[in-house]
Design a protein around this motif. Structure first.
Motif, PDB file in Angstrom:
ATOM      1  N   GLY A  11     -82.356  17.199  33.740  1.00  0.00           N
ATOM      2  CA  GLY A  11     -83.379  17.333  34.765  1.00  0.00           C
ATOM      3  C   GLY A  11     -84.361  16.180  34.761  1.00  0.00           C
ATOM      4  N   SER A  49     -83.557  20.445  41.967  1.00  0.00           N
ATOM      5  CA  SER A  49     -84.037  20.912  40.666  1.00  0.00           C
ATOM      6  C   SER A  49     -82.938  21.739  40.021  1.00  0.00           C
ATOM      7  CB  SER A  49     -85.320  21.728  40.813  1.00  0.00           C
ATOM      8  OG  SER A  49     -85.100  22.883  41.618  1.00  0.00           O
ATOM      9  N   ARG A  50     -83.123  22.064  38.747  1.00  0.00           N
ATOM     10  CA  ARG A  50     -82.120  22.871  38.055  1.00  0.00           C
ATOM     11  C   ARG A  50     -82.790  23.754  37.030  1.00  0.00           C
ATOM     12  NH1 ARG A  50     -77.912  18.976  35.559  1.00  0.00           N
ATOM     13  NH2 ARG A  50     -77.171  20.838  34.438  1.00  0.00           N
TER      14      ARG A  50
END
Length: 127
Positions: A55, A71-72
């Motif tokens: 990220g 995003s993660r």
């Protein structure tokens, strides 16, 4: 068996927002960089955004910079694409893709570097 399942697509008016999700299974998510691509009507598949396994780095196509955010959540094996200020030209099928981290330089916009692909989710932006 690796699966990438996109969700969150739909019909939205120009100027609106959508959040796409891609849930991954069958792989060790933190070992993968993740990308979003799209394919519009009668167009080739094109890069939208990507995010490194940690990220820590994100990448965007010029056409979506400032409007889309990738995003993660590694704990949930999920990558997201928040899309705002949508335009009719954003209409496309959106695909997520996973690239196994290796020793090579990461080229986030290159389709060939990705190992797995989802089935896609349709996004339609009306004017």
């Amino acid at each position: 068996q690796v699966q990438l399942v996109e969700s969150g697509g739909g019909l939205v008016q120009a100027g609106g927002s959508l959040r796409l999700s891609c849930a991954a299974s069958g792989l060790t998510f933190i070992n993968y960089d993740m990308g979003w691509f799209r394919q519009g009507p009668e167009k080739e598949r094109e890069f939208v955004a990507a995010i490194r396994w940690s990220g820590g780095s994100t990448y965007y196509a010029d056409s979506v910079k400032g409007r889309f955010t990738i995003s993660r959540e590694n704990a949930k094996n999920t990558v997201y694409l928040q899309m705002s200020s949508l335009k009719p030209e954003d209409t496309a099928i959106y695909y997520c893709a996973a690239r196994r981290v290796n020793g090579r330089i990461y080229e986030p916009g290159r389709i060939q570097v990705y190992n797995y692909w989802g089935q896609g989710t349709q996004v339609t932006v009306s004017s």
